[in-house]
Design an enzyme around this catalytic site. Structure first.
Site, short mmCIF file in Angstrom:
data_model
loop_
_atom_site.label_atom_id
_atom_site.label_comp_id
_atom_site.label_asym_id
_atom_site.label_seq_id
_atom_site.Cartn_x
_atom_site.Cartn_y
_atom_site.Cartn_z
N ARG A 6 0.83 -1.19 0.00
CA ARG A 6 0.00 0.00 0.00
C ARG A 6 0.87 1.26 0.00
O ARG A 6 1.95 1.28 0.57
CB ARG A 6 -0.91 -0.05 1.24
N LYS B 164 3.56 -5.38 11.92
CA LYS B 164 2.88 -5.86 10.72
C LYS B 164 3.35 -7.25 10.33
O LYS B 164 4.52 -7.47 10.02
CB LYS B 164 3.13 -4.87 9.57
N ARG C 62 -1.46 6.46 19.98
CA ARG C 62 -0.83 7.46 20.85
C ARG C 62 -0.88 6.95 22.27
O ARG C 62 -1.73 6.15 22.64
CB ARG C 62 -1.61 8.79 20.77
#
Length: 322
Positions: free
Chosen positions: A123, A187, A319
């Site tokens: 991507r 990932k 975050r």
């Protein structure tokens, strides 16, 4: 690259010692060509080959080739009836190959898996280049009755199919919007979807998937692998499991769209009700709390003023809570 490299690698893939003379005799070539092929295997494939006088050559680890027959034997009946599988030793990009096939009337359900890609991509144009045997790289061509305008959320549905298959194999993955599969927060697998067709239908979609079984080669982001997590799965077994789940999910998506998968996707989400930052290629980032996804797969973020904003694109990062 030595033209004999793949042939020699097949001789060595059992992980046992083979003499150069035996390999040369089997392949009908000189021992010099065998030596050149072994050099190519190490330099270009990234594999370690032991060379021992009197014993010959041996791979540091046995190598499992993708095998069409073994994959088909492990498919569920719906998947076996849907998919036509091919394996390439080497190609530029499985997605590029199937996009060309789609434009020239290629079969619905055509699957192309590759042992090695020279121009693999993910991507946003990111590089995705696995070492030979270290991952699973494949693309599939799916023809939808739905038009392009009705395919929103498809990448999320594909991610969910991968997660379901991996959960059945005891791999505890999560999903990151819009199309990453995470293991231990990094990932493990990525999805690249390319579309062609009409807004009102039909549409041809090429779905590319890359998954790390072992430490990958050239990728430009933090990644995980099954091996690092102590999980060992055969490549043929894994490909069959993924295709079997994809057949079911894509058939349902064609009839019902992403809404049929929304609740399951949110149960797998890595950032549900967590503080996130959404970044874009242009413009300022947006901070807020992830509040799931809409029925079309759009990300819902509650911002500091209490409003719920909807996003169809962007890069999500977690975050720390304050």
């Amino acid at each position: 690259m030595s033209e004999h490299a793949f042939a020699v690698l097949r001789q060595l893939s059992d992980g046992r010692f083979h003499s150069g003379a035996d390999i040369a005799r089997e392949l009908g070539c000189s021992r010099t060509l065998i030596w050149q092929a072994v050099h190519a295997i190490e330099q270009e494939f990234g594999l370690t080959v032991f060379s021992v006088r009197g014993q010959g050559y041996k791979l540091a680890e046995a190598f499992e080739w993708l095998d069409v027959t073994r994959v088909r034997e492990a498919l569920t009946t719906p998947a076996a009836e849907t998919f036509t599988l091919a394996v390439a030793e080497r190609t530029d990009s499985t997605n590029s190959q199937l996009m060309a096939r789609a434009a020239s009337g290629g079969l619905h359900g055509l699957v192309l898996a590759a042992e090695m890609q020279t121009a693999g991509r993910g991507r946003l144009g990111r590089r995705w280049q696995n070492r030979l045997g270290a991952g699973l790289t494949f693309s599939l061509l799916w023809r939808f009755d739905r038009g392009l305008a009705e395919l929103a959320g498809l990448s999320l549905a594909v991610g969910l199919a991968l997660a379901r298959a991996l959960h059945q194999l005891a791999v505890p993955v999560q999903l990151k919007w819009p199309n990453d599969v995470l293991l231990n927060g990094r990932k493990l697998a990525g999805i690249l979807i390319e579309l062609s067709g009409d807004a009102l239908g039909p549409a041809a979609v090429v779905i590319g998937i890359g998954l790390n079984l072992d430490s990958p080669g050239e990728v430009d982001q933090p990644v995980a692998s099954l091996a690092e997590a102590g999980i060992r799965l055969g490549r043929n077994q894994l490909l069959a499991a993924l295709l079997s789940e994809l057949a079911t999910v894509l058939d349902t998506f064609n009839r019902e769209g992403f809404a049929a998968f929304r609740d399951d996707w949110m149960r797998c989400s890595s950032h549900e009700n967590a503080p996130v930052r959404l970044s874009f290629s242009h413009g300022e980032p947006v901070d807020g709390i992830a509040r799931g996804v809409a029925e079309n797969g759009a990300l819902q973020v509650e911002t500091a003023d209490g409003s719920l904003r909807i996003f169809h694109a962007g890069e999500v990062s977690l975050r720390s809570r304050t």
